[in-house]
Scaffold this motif. Structure first.
Motif, mmCIF file in Angstrom:
data_model
loop_
_atom_site.group_PDB
_atom_site.id
_atom_site.type_symbol
_atom_site.label_atom_id
_atom_site.label_comp_id
_atom_site.label_asym_id
_atom_site.label_seq_id
_atom_site.Cartn_x
_atom_site.Cartn_y
_atom_site.Cartn_z
ATOM 1 N N LEU A 214 57.277 17.791 -4.128
ATOM 2 C CA LEU A 214 58.514 17.122 -4.524
ATOM 3 C C LEU A 214 59.638 17.362 -3.528
ATOM 4 O O LEU A 214 60.435 16.479 -3.237
ATOM 5 C CB LEU A 214 58.937 17.611 -5.923
ATOM 6 C CG LEU A 214 60.220 17.053 -6.496
ATOM 7 C CD1 LEU A 214 60.070 15.554 -6.785
ATOM 8 C CD2 LEU A 214 60.600 17.789 -7.771
ATOM 9 N N CYS A 215 59.679 18.561 -2.984
ATOM 10 C CA CYS A 215 60.749 18.923 -2.051
ATOM 11 C C CYS A 215 60.415 18.588 -0.602
ATOM 12 O O CYS A 215 61.171 18.917 0.304
ATOM 13 C CB CYS A 215 61.070 20.402 -2.191
ATOM 14 S SG CYS A 215 61.755 20.792 -3.812
ATOM 15 N N GLY A 216 59.288 17.938 -0.382
ATOM 16 C CA GLY A 216 58.939 17.485 0.958
ATOM 17 C C GLY A 216 58.457 18.562 1.906
ATOM 18 O O GLY A 216 58.576 18.415 3.120
ATOM 19 N N VAL A 217 57.919 19.641 1.367
ATOM 20 C CA VAL A 217 57.403 20.706 2.218
ATOM 21 C C VAL A 217 56.053 20.282 2.772
ATOM 22 O O VAL A 217 55.165 19.890 2.026
ATOM 23 C CB VAL A 217 57.259 22.030 1.425
ATOM 24 C CG1 VAL A 217 56.593 23.095 2.274
ATOM 25 C CG2 VAL A 217 58.612 22.491 0.921
ATOM 26 N N SER A 218 55.927 20.329 4.087
ATOM 27 C CA SER A 218 54.631 20.025 4.684
ATOM 28 C C SER A 218 53.989 21.346 5.108
ATOM 29 O O SER A 218 54.668 22.294 5.478
ATOM 30 C CB SER A 218 54.785 19.096 5.889
ATOM 31 O OG SER A 218 55.603 19.697 6.864
ATOM 32 N N GLY A 219 52.695 21.406 5.035
ATOM 33 C CA GLY A 219 52.001 22.646 5.380
ATOM 34 C C GLY A 219 51.905 23.579 4.194
ATOM 35 O O GLY A 219 52.085 23.182 3.045
ATOM 36 N N GLU A 220 51.652 24.848 4.489
ATOM 37 C CA GLU A 220 51.462 25.842 3.439
ATOM 38 C C GLU A 220 52.749 26.042 2.631
ATOM 39 O O GLU A 220 53.836 26.115 3.177
ATOM 40 C CB GLU A 220 51.054 27.182 4.049
ATOM 41 C CG GLU A 220 50.811 28.257 2.998
ATOM 42 C CD GLU A 220 50.532 29.620 3.595
ATOM 43 O OE1 GLU A 220 49.808 30.378 2.950
ATOM 44 O OE2 GLU A 220 51.033 29.908 4.693
ATOM 45 N N PHE A 221 52.604 26.109 1.315
ATOM 46 C CA PHE A 221 53.735 26.376 0.438
ATOM 47 C C PHE A 221 53.351 27.515 -0.491
ATOM 48 O O PHE A 221 52.701 27.324 -1.513
ATOM 49 C CB PHE A 221 54.121 25.122 -0.359
ATOM 50 C CG PHE A 221 55.389 25.285 -1.161
ATOM 51 C CD1 PHE A 221 56.597 25.535 -0.534
ATOM 52 C CD2 PHE A 221 55.373 25.184 -2.537
ATOM 53 C CE1 PHE A 221 57.775 25.680 -1.264
ATOM 54 C CE2 PHE A 221 56.537 25.324 -3.282
ATOM 55 C CZ PHE A 221 57.742 25.569 -2.641
ATOM 56 N N LYS A 222 53.696 28.718 -0.069
ATOM 57 C CA LYS A 222 53.435 29.922 -0.854
ATOM 58 C C LYS A 222 54.792 30.612 -1.051
ATOM 59 O O LYS A 222 55.173 31.492 -0.285
ATOM 60 C CB LYS A 222 52.449 30.831 -0.122
ATOM 61 C CG LYS A 222 52.045 32.035 -0.932
ATOM 62 C CD LYS A 222 51.054 32.905 -0.186
ATOM 63 C CE LYS A 222 50.739 34.121 -1.040
ATOM 64 N NZ LYS A 222 50.024 35.127 -0.290
ATOM 65 N N PRO A 223 55.543 30.175 -2.087
ATOM 66 C CA PRO A 223 56.916 30.653 -2.230
ATOM 67 C C PRO A 223 57.050 31.857 -3.156
ATOM 68 O O PRO A 223 56.154 32.175 -3.940
ATOM 69 C CB PRO A 223 57.609 29.456 -2.874
ATOM 70 C CG PRO A 223 56.548 28.924 -3.785
ATOM 71 C CD PRO A 223 55.247 29.097 -3.021
#
Length: 147
Positions: free
Chosen positions: A24-33
């Motif tokens: 939804l927030c347009g993060v490309s690649g790995e998203f490990k928040p």
């Protein structure tokens, strides 16, 4: 320094929600928040202290909350070091108004001790900034965290 850790899985949605948030927030690649917030003895970064850093993060199929609590000003450096070490395992931060207050505060307090801020190498997703343009649609008149 006191460290508190709790399993919050019961209170949180499925871990898959994190994947949807990244998309939804347009993060490309790995998203490990990890999600974080801080508590301080005041608003002035140069003359007050950080006494609590709290994080919530997905761990496998569970949600975990961890807090580093400085029981006195002399433990501020130690909680900053623990937070820095912790943040190395993640690709992003998520916070509410953290880009305007929390991150600059942490950077300033790290500089007091000659530490590199962990937030300089981890991109931040500020929910306040993300939601502000659609606040009226979501009926968030005041844009407070409680809203």
């Amino acid at each position: 320094m006191k460290i508190i850790e709790k399993d919050l899985t019961f209170y949180f949605p499925t871990i898959r929600t994190v994947d949807r948030l990244g998309t939804l927030c347009g993060v490309s690649g790995e998203f490990k928040p990890f999600f974080y917030d801080i508590e301080t003895t005041g608003l002035a970064r140069k003359t007050t202290n950080l006494y609590l850093i709290g994080v919530v993060f997905p761990d496998g199929e569970r949600w975990v909350m961890r807090q580093w609590f400085a029981e006195g000003p002399e433990e501020e450096e130690a909680i900053l070091e623990k937070f820095a070490e912790f943040s190395k395992a993640f690709s992003h931060t998520v916070q509410f108004n953290g880009n305007k207050f929390d991150a600059p505060y942490i950077r300033e307090r790290c500089s007091v001790y000659g530490l590199e801020s962990p937030l300089d190498s981890v991109p931040g997703l500020d929910l306040y900034q993300f939601l502000k343009p659609i606040r009226l649609l979501l009926q968030l008149d005041h844009m407070r965290q409680a809203d």
